[in-house]
Write an enzyme that holds these catalytic residues in place. Structure first.
Site, PDB file in Angstrom:
ATOM      1  CD  GLU A  42     -80.068  61.064 -26.069  1.00 30.45           C
ATOM      2  OE1 GLU A  42     -79.805  62.219 -25.722  1.00 30.45           O
ATOM      3  OE2 GLU A  42     -80.173  60.714 -27.248  1.00 30.45           O
ATOM      4  CD  GLU A  73     -85.899  62.800 -27.218  1.00 29.72           C
ATOM      5  OE1 GLU A  73     -85.199  63.224 -28.156  1.00 29.72           O
ATOM      6  OE2 GLU A  73     -85.474  62.667 -26.056  1.00 29.72           O
TER       7      GLU A  73
HETATM    8  C1  GAL Z   1     -82.354  63.448 -28.308  1.00 27.80           C
HETATM    9  C2  GAL Z   1     -82.236  63.864 -26.875  1.00 27.80           C
HETATM   10  C3  GAL Z   1     -82.849  65.214 -26.628  1.00 27.80           C
HETATM   11  C4  GAL Z   1     -82.395  66.173 -27.674  1.00 27.80           C
HETATM   12  C5  GAL Z   1     -82.795  65.676 -29.007  1.00 27.80           C
HETATM   13  C6  GAL Z   1     -82.337  66.559 -30.129  1.00 27.80           C
HETATM   14  O1  GAL Z   1     -81.331  62.561 -28.611  1.00 27.80           O
HETATM   15  O2  GAL Z   1     -82.823  62.946 -26.028  1.00 27.80           O
HETATM   16  O3  GAL Z   1     -82.476  65.654 -25.363  1.00 27.80           O
HETATM   17  O4  GAL Z   1     -81.014  66.285 -27.638  1.00 27.80           O
HETATM   18  O5  GAL Z   1     -82.200  64.436 -29.247  1.00 27.80           O
HETATM   19  O6  GAL Z   1     -82.823  67.832 -30.049  1.00 27.80           O
END
Ligand code: GAL
Length: 952
Positions: A413, A483
């Protein structure tokens, strides 16, 4: 006139000065080393330059200073406090300037050299991690300063060392220009949080070296070449190899994979040093649009791992790192993304040894710039590029010799910009043997993989089918979700549905659940603290508790679910057919490490069991396996099923023999619904109605007792304490059910009594359940019958008006005055909800009311058991028609809803039981998509029954 303070380096965009070039990290060699971990003298100042640097001079009296443990964070040792923000910078955004209020920790360590420390040669001082900026003096000499918190920095110090009375002084600033590059979603935790080591560097010692160990899957041969800045020899006795550095040899080898982590021990010997090597032969490539290792496409079943310990923060000891890897392996996880920085280097040794694919991510995130449309983003500003390249080099050079690392990730990010491209170009030039990952650029300009976070199932499916748009380059790339499945609180839901997609489409190469562990901080009053518990002016609450492990590393139900969903063996079949199709879902290993077992259950109890002969199927192969003849049916009938398990056939490095890796169940004969002949009649007295074993209030129709068991407040219930996933994330503009439910008043339903009727064999209570202010409601009728011993309740619910939302739950709840042990036949042993029930195994289970609770750090709906046929607790047996969801707790849903921490929940004088006909799905909308429509609990006409019997 302007003047520079001594702390100007803090706000300098440069990575620092004085450090040695980065190089490969290794745990040990035959050169001497001295750990400088331990107790250090410590003084905290409010600003970067509140104190001059005389503290660094030998002879400076630090006798009255505090002490802190290194590695550690001072804010977790009683000095100052931690701050949690997701992406907002907790200081004004004006890069590279940082606030005047800049907590600064002066650290001093006195040490003598050991008696056997060689008198000749050089020495290097190594810091493995300091947050966020440090300046270092040895014996009063300023040796340099650095940024890059989770990266190593080494300094040449031999010329400054004395046999005794050395003074190492380190000034650590919480905020620096580097903080702009370290805006990861986590606690801000300043300190020297990784090891500090003094390394003797003998003449002719090893400097940097690069182990190139590839594998040719066609010939079965590995090629080894070790490049070294210092010439020497490389020996690998097991392979009979004895090579000069820079020379290569090709020999037959067993390859390294995460499933078969074959390492060969070797030694790199130069004139002055012998460094042990652990060599894994493997080749990573992008071929046919797929990520392949040793010629085979891999499927990542991964997690995102932040380093976390509830007391020590990101200062992890070796045992905790090993525990993480063991827990991953035991839960069928095969990959880890080191979100969002290179981990302690020893963690990667464990990944090599035990077998995990690693995406090693650089210590880079500038997410807070999103608040200003990414204006002034350091990754698109050439002044910062040296710092970015320094970070890339420190990661790659440190970790390049790990076979487990298959991809470099530029960071997380950080928007897009030329700085990222510069990093990618440098990395490709230095190490062409791995792929490059970065999620933040949808066009994939710099990457070898199309990576996304939290894409919903439907979009993932379109990508799998190649129907997504995007640049020409992107369309040819494999896809991963770096993620997904946000594991905050109860959940994540929908894992099985994602996994089905990953397994169905070749282009989808799996994903990494967000995230491994809750970052709760152990707290004397609150149990585990989260954002806001330290009085932070800006914070993001419990968004920092979104892991598959609770802060103390107890697996959550989400981890049990993930383990089941990604299990490496598939079972398909039906109980009647007498066969089961077994599929090896692994990419590399055959099934020879597993033994198979069958068992046959009657009414949930195992009647017979044995072992099942399964051929050692090759990866992706499957075979039809015959089950034994089922035992003769029981004369009374009863529900029967097969359970098949795959277990470890022998002890492994990560779990003992017998450890279950996969299982499945196949129903044979179906359950018979409980039947109660309505032979008793309700008898109306002055203030009581009796019916069989039960007594009711004659005026309200409320159940009072069943035999000697007092039962109160039995009524329809639709409310659950919203989960983090029900609530959704504040920035989402999609429908978020938690807030809607509350706005519509589902937490404050009123129960209007319309009639209490006794006619024939039935007591009927008619009600309407609805919230104030709205016209919609649920016409609810309770019908009670009995055969004299057993009491049957049938609840009919008919929605009225305009229901625009699904229901949180639908069932009855009541209070018992006491209950402790709970026994049931149904899904267990753990919690389950409609889209988190893959791991719920049908059987006979036993627990206690207390143990049924799942301790989510922020209290919320939890603990339901799925598919319950019958349950016994508090002197009652309840049978469901159909099966039901069982929940029992020592507090009400309203109390659960109001609690902010587990310590807010105190047992009352009753046990509240929910018997639910339905539950709404869970989803993972705390950051991603909500439940799939198939898991919605729609407001529709419903009828369901329970049969109660006093168990005495
Ligand atoms: C993503 C980010 C993580 C964390 C997650 C939400 O956008 O890369 O670091 O913030 O969301 O828990």
């Amino acid at each position: 006139m302007s003047f520079r303070t001594t702390a100007d380096y803090v706000e300098d965009v440069s990575p620092g000065g004085g450090a040695l070039p980065p190089r490969a990290w290794y745990a040990a060699s035959d050169a001497k080393s001295l750990s400088l971990n331990g107790s250090w003298r410590f003084r905290l100042s409010a600003t970067a330059d509140a104190e001059d640097d005389t503290f660094a001079e030998p002879g400076h009296d630090t006798g009255d200073w505090a002490e802190v443990t290194v590695p550690g964070h001072w804010v977790l040792q009683g000095h100052g406090a931690p701050i949690y923000t997701n992406h907002l910078y907790p200081f004004p955004v004006d890069p590279p300037r940082v606030p005047t209020e800049n907590p600064t920790g002066d650290h001093v360590r006195h040490f003598d050299l050991p008696a056997d420390w060689p008198a000749d040669g050089a020495a290097v001082l190594r810091f493995d991690g300091v947050e966020s900026c440090a300046r270092v003096w040895l014996n009063g000499t300023d040796i340099g300063e650095f940024k890059g918190s989770r990266l190593p920095h080494e300094f040449a110090v031999g010329h400054l060392l004395r046999p005794a009375g050395n003074v190492l002084a380190v000034r650590v600033h919480q905020w620096s220009a580097g903080s702009y590059l370290e805006d990861q979603d986590q606690w801000w935790l300043p300190g020297i949080f990784r090891d500090v080591t003094l390394l003797h560097r003998p003449a002719g010692c090893v400097l940097d070296f690069f182990v190139h160990a590839s594998y040719d899957h066609v010939s079965g041969e590995g090629t080894l070449r070790v490049d070294s800045d210092t010439d020497g020899r490389v020996t690998v006795p097991e392979l009979d190899l004895d090579l000069a550095t820079g020379e290569s040899a090709t020999v037959p080898v067993e390859p390294w994979t995460a499933e078969t982590p074959r390492l060969y021990d070797g030694v790199l010997a130069t004139e002055g040093e012998r460094v042990p090597l652990r060599i894994g032969f493997r080749t990573v490539e992008l071929s046919d649009g797929l990520i392949k290792v040793n010629g085979t496409a891999v499927l990542f079943k991964g997690v995102n791992r932040h380093e976390w310990h509830p007391e020590r923060g990101r200062a992890l000891d070796p045992e905790t790192m090993r525990e993480d890897v063991l827990l991953m392996k035991r839960h069928n996880i095969n990959a880890v993304r080191t979100s969002h920085y290179p981990p302690h280097p020893a963690f990667l040794d464990l990944c090599d040894e035990l077998g995990l694919w690693v995406i090693d991510e650089c210590d880079l995130e500038t997410h807070g710039f999103t608040e200003q449309g990414w204006r002034d983003n350091p990754v698109d500003d050439d002044r910062w590029t040296p710092a970015l390249l320094d970070r890339a080099a420190r990661m790659v050079e440190r970790d390049k010799n790990h076979p487990s690392v298959v991809m470099w990730s530029l960071g997380n990010e950080a928007g897009t910009g030329r700085g990222l491209t510069a990093m990618a170009e440098w990395i490709r030039g230095r190490d062409a043997s791995r792929l490059i990952h970065y999620e933040g650029d949808l066009d994939c300009r710099d990457t070898d993989v199309y990576s996304r976070m939290y894409a919903a199932h439907a979009e993932v499916e379109r990508i799998g089918r190649g129907l997504d748009g995007g640049t020409h380059k992107r369309r040819a790339l494999p896809f991963i979700q770096c993620e997904y499945a946000h594991a905050m609180g109860n959940g994540p839901g929908g894992l099985a549905d994602y996994q089905r997609l990953f397994e169905a489409y070749e282009r989808l190469q799996g994903g990494f659940v967000w995230e491994w562990i809750d970052h709760g901080i152990r707290h004397p009053e609150l149990g585990y603290a989260y954002g806001g518990d330290f009085g932070e002016e800006l914070h993001d609450g419990n968004f920092v508790c979104d892991g598959l492990l609770f802060p103390d590393r107890t697996p959550s139900p989400g981890l049990a679910e993930y383990k089941k969903v990604i299990e490496p063996v598939g079972f398909d079949g039906d109980g009647d057919g007498g066969t089961v199709r077994i599929t090896n879902k692994q990419d590399f290993a055959d099934l020879s490490a597993l033994a198979f077992e069958w068992s046959y259950q009657v009414e949930g109890e195992t009647a017979e069991s044995g072992s099942l002969a399964v051929p050692p199927l090759a990866p992706r192969a499957s075979a039809e396996v015959k089950l034994p003849e089922p035992p003769a049916p029981h004369p009374d009938g009863g529900e029967t099923q097969w359970t098949v398990r795959a277990v470890l056939a022998a002890d492994t490095a990560w779990a003992p023999r017998g450890h279950v890796v996969a299982w499945s169940q196949f129903p044979v004969t179906a359950r018979q619904a409980p039947a109660v002949a309505a032979t008793a009649r309700p008898v109306r007295g002055a203030d009581r109605i009796t019916l069989g074993p039960a007594a009711f209030d004659a005026r309200t129709g409320a159940l009072l007792s069943i035999g000697a068991v007092a039962v109160r407040d039995l009524r329809l219930d639709v409310w659950r304490a919203p989960t983090d996933n029900d609530d959704g994330a504040s920035w989402q503009d999609d429908v978020r059910h938690g807030p809607l439910w509350r706005r519509l008043g589902l937490h404050r339903m009123r129960h209007r009594l319309d009639a209490v009727e006794t006619a024939g064999d039935t007591l009927t209570v008619r009600t309407r359940v609805a919230p104030a202010a709205w016209e919609f409601g649920l016409a609810t009728v309770y019908r009670w019958t009995s055969d004299g011993t057993r009491l049957k309740l049938t609840v009919s619910v008919v929605p009225e008006g305009d229901w625009t939302v699904p229901l949180p739950r639908l069932g009855v709840r009541f209070a018992l005055s006491a209950a402790d042990e709970v026994r049931w036949f149904g899904g267990g042993p753990g919690e389950a909800y409609p889209d988190t029930r893959a791991a719920s195994m049908t059987g006979r289970w036993r627990s206690t009311v207390d143990a049924l609770q799942t301790p989510y750090v922020r209290p919320q709906e939890n603990g339901a058991r799925a598919g319950v046929r019958w349950a016994e607790l508090g002197g009652l047996r309840v049978e469901g028609d159909p099966e039901f969801w069982l929940t029992a707790r020592r507090w009400t849903t309203e109390q659960l809803d109001a609690a902010r921490h587990l310590t807010d929940l105190a047992p009352g004088d009753a046990v509240w039981v929910n018997l639910d006909h339905g539950q709404h799905g869970i989803g993972s909308q705390s950051c991603g998509p909500g439940p799939l429509p198939g898991y919605f609990l729609r407001a529709e006409p419903a009828e369901f029954s329970f049969v109660f019997t006093e168990t005495g």
